[in-house]
Design a protein around this motif. Sequence first.
Motif, PDB file in Angstrom:
ATOM      1  N   UNK A  12     -52.232 -61.901  30.144  1.00 31.83           N
ATOM      2  CA  UNK A  12     -50.972 -62.437  29.637  1.00 31.83           C
ATOM      3  C   UNK A  12     -50.326 -61.443  28.665  1.00 31.83           C
ATOM      4  N   UNK A  13     -51.118 -60.834  27.795  1.00 31.04           N
ATOM      5  CA  UNK A  13     -50.575 -59.849  26.866  1.00 31.04           C
ATOM      6  C   UNK A  13     -50.038 -58.636  27.618  1.00 31.04           C
ATOM      7  N   UNK A  14     -50.745 -58.209  28.642  1.00 22.46           N
ATOM      8  CA  UNK A  14     -50.288 -57.087  29.457  1.00 22.46           C
ATOM      9  C   UNK A  14     -48.969 -57.437  30.144  1.00 22.46           C
ATOM     10  N   UNK A  15     -48.860 -58.640  30.650  1.00 21.59           N
ATOM     11  CA  UNK A  15     -47.630 -59.091  31.301  1.00 21.59           C
ATOM     12  C   UNK A  15     -46.464 -59.071  30.315  1.00 21.59           C
ATOM     13  N   UNK A  16     -46.712 -59.539  29.090  1.00 22.39           N
ATOM     14  CA  UNK A  16     -45.672 -59.530  28.064  1.00 22.39           C
ATOM     15  C   UNK A  16     -45.268 -58.103  27.695  1.00 22.39           C
ATOM     16  N   UNK A  17     -46.258 -57.223  27.594  1.00 22.64           N
ATOM     17  CA  UNK A  17     -45.980 -55.831  27.283  1.00 22.64           C
ATOM     18  C   UNK A  17     -45.141 -55.160  28.376  1.00 22.64           C
ATOM     19  N   UNK A  18     -45.481 -55.437  29.626  1.00 21.39           N
ATOM     20  CA  UNK A  18     -44.722 -54.875  30.752  1.00 21.39           C
ATOM     21  C   UNK A  18     -43.299 -55.413  30.736  1.00 21.39           C
ATOM     22  N   UNK A  19     -43.143 -56.693  30.494  1.00 17.30           N
ATOM     23  CA  UNK A  19     -41.818 -57.303  30.439  1.00 17.30           C
ATOM     24  C   UNK A  19     -40.981 -56.689  29.314  1.00 17.30           C
ATOM     25  N   UNK A  20     -41.579 -56.494  28.161  1.00 21.66           N
ATOM     26  CA  UNK A  20     -40.872 -55.891  27.033  1.00 21.66           C
ATOM     27  C   UNK A  20     -40.437 -54.465  27.365  1.00 21.66           C
ATOM     28  N   UNK A  21     -41.283 -53.717  28.030  1.00 21.83           N
ATOM     29  CA  UNK A  21     -40.940 -52.336  28.403  1.00 21.83           C
ATOM     30  C   UNK A  21     -39.829 -52.319  29.453  1.00 21.83           C
ATOM     31  N   UNK A  22     -39.872 -53.248  30.394  1.00 23.41           N
ATOM     32  CA  UNK A  22     -38.801 -53.324  31.382  1.00 23.41           C
ATOM     33  C   UNK A  22     -37.467 -53.638  30.705  1.00 23.41           C
ATOM     34  N   UNK A  23     -37.481 -54.553  29.746  1.00 28.20           N
ATOM     35  CA  UNK A  23     -36.262 -54.892  29.010  1.00 28.20           C
ATOM     36  C   UNK A  23     -35.747 -53.694  28.220  1.00 28.20           C
ATOM     37  N   UNK A  24     -36.653 -52.933  27.609  1.00 21.78           N
ATOM     38  CA  UNK A  24     -36.258 -51.750  26.848  1.00 21.78           C
ATOM     39  C   UNK A  24     -35.594 -50.725  27.763  1.00 21.78           C
ATOM     40  N   UNK A  25     -36.204 -50.468  28.905  1.00 21.47           N
ATOM     41  CA  UNK A  25     -35.644 -49.493  29.840  1.00 21.47           C
ATOM     42  C   UNK A  25     -34.295 -49.960  30.392  1.00 21.47           C
ATOM     43  N   UNK A  26     -34.177 -51.251  30.680  1.00 21.61           N
ATOM     44  CA  UNK A  26     -32.914 -51.807  31.156  1.00 21.61           C
ATOM     45  C   UNK A  26     -31.825 -51.622  30.099  1.00 21.61           C
ATOM     46  N   UNK A  27     -32.170 -51.877  28.839  1.00 15.10           N
ATOM     47  CA  UNK A  27     -31.210 -51.705  27.744  1.00 15.10           C
ATOM     48  C   UNK A  27     -30.730 -50.270  27.644  1.00 15.10           C
ATOM     49  N   UNK A  28     -31.634 -49.318  27.838  1.00 13.48           N
ATOM     50  CA  UNK A  28     -31.260 -47.912  27.773  1.00 13.48           C
ATOM     51  C   UNK A  28     -30.262 -47.530  28.861  1.00 13.48           C
ATOM     52  N   UNK A  29     -30.282 -48.238  29.958  1.00 13.55           N
ATOM     53  CA  UNK A  29     -29.336 -47.975  31.046  1.00 13.55           C
ATOM     54  C   UNK A  29     -28.024 -48.709  30.814  1.00 13.55           C
ATOM     55  N   UNK A  30     -28.100 -49.976  30.443  1.00 10.39           N
ATOM     56  CA  UNK A  30     -26.927 -50.841  30.393  1.00 10.39           C
ATOM     57  C   UNK A  30     -26.085 -50.653  29.131  1.00 10.39           C
ATOM     58  N   UNK A  31     -26.703 -50.465  27.991  1.00 13.87           N
ATOM     59  CA  UNK A  31     -25.953 -50.405  26.737  1.00 13.87           C
ATOM     60  C   UNK A  31     -24.916 -49.276  26.732  1.00 13.87           C
ATOM     61  N   UNK A  32     -25.245 -48.058  27.146  1.00 14.68           N
ATOM     62  CA  UNK A  32     -24.196 -47.031  27.170  1.00 14.68           C
ATOM     63  C   UNK A  32     -23.017 -47.411  28.074  1.00 14.68           C
ATOM     64  N   UNK A  33     -23.293 -48.072  29.182  1.00 15.16           N
ATOM     65  CA  UNK A  33     -22.221 -48.518  30.066  1.00 15.16           C
ATOM     66  C   UNK A  33     -21.352 -49.565  29.375  1.00 15.16           C
ATOM     67  N   UNK A  34     -21.988 -50.486  28.648  1.00 11.37           N
ATOM     68  CA  UNK A  34     -21.241 -51.512  27.933  1.00 11.37           C
ATOM     69  C   UNK A  34     -20.396 -50.901  26.820  1.00 11.37           C
ATOM     70  N   UNK A  35     -20.968 -49.929  26.111  1.00 15.08           N
ATOM     71  CA  UNK A  35     -20.228 -49.264  25.034  1.00 15.08           C
ATOM     72  C   UNK A  35     -19.005 -48.545  25.610  1.00 15.08           C
ATOM     73  N   UNK A  36     -19.171 -47.880  26.731  1.00 12.25           N
ATOM     74  CA  UNK A  36     -18.049 -47.179  27.361  1.00 12.25           C
ATOM     75  C   UNK A  36     -16.949 -48.161  27.757  1.00 12.25           C
ATOM     76  N   UNK A  37     -17.335 -49.276  28.337  1.00 13.03           N
ATOM     77  CA  UNK A  37     -16.352 -50.281  28.765  1.00 13.03           C
ATOM     78  C   UNK A  37     -15.626 -50.887  27.564  1.00 13.03           C
TER      79      UNK A  37
END
Length: 77
Positions: A12-37
């Motif tokens: 369960x902890x590993x699953x949470x860690x993976x989910x948190x990392x996926x969210x972090x990576x998604x943010x790194x992609x999406x936030x610059x696009x949102x800032x530009x818009x």
Amino acid sequence: MDLTTLTDSEFEQHRLDVNAEQNRQFSLIVIPQQVAQLSAQFLTAGGDQATLDAAIIPEPVEEEPATETETPTTKEA
């Protein structure tokens, strides 16, 4: 990592860690696009570039130097 050897708690902890990392990576992609818009919308509406720059890259805040805290001493008998 062999997931089959993990306890339920570890898995369960590993699953949470993976989910948190996926969210972090998604943010790194999406936030610059949102800032530009949002930046384009701000400027189109008549916003000032300097104001936008200040909001995106704020002035660094100087931190106060850390102070050492005294620890109580005990006398040995």
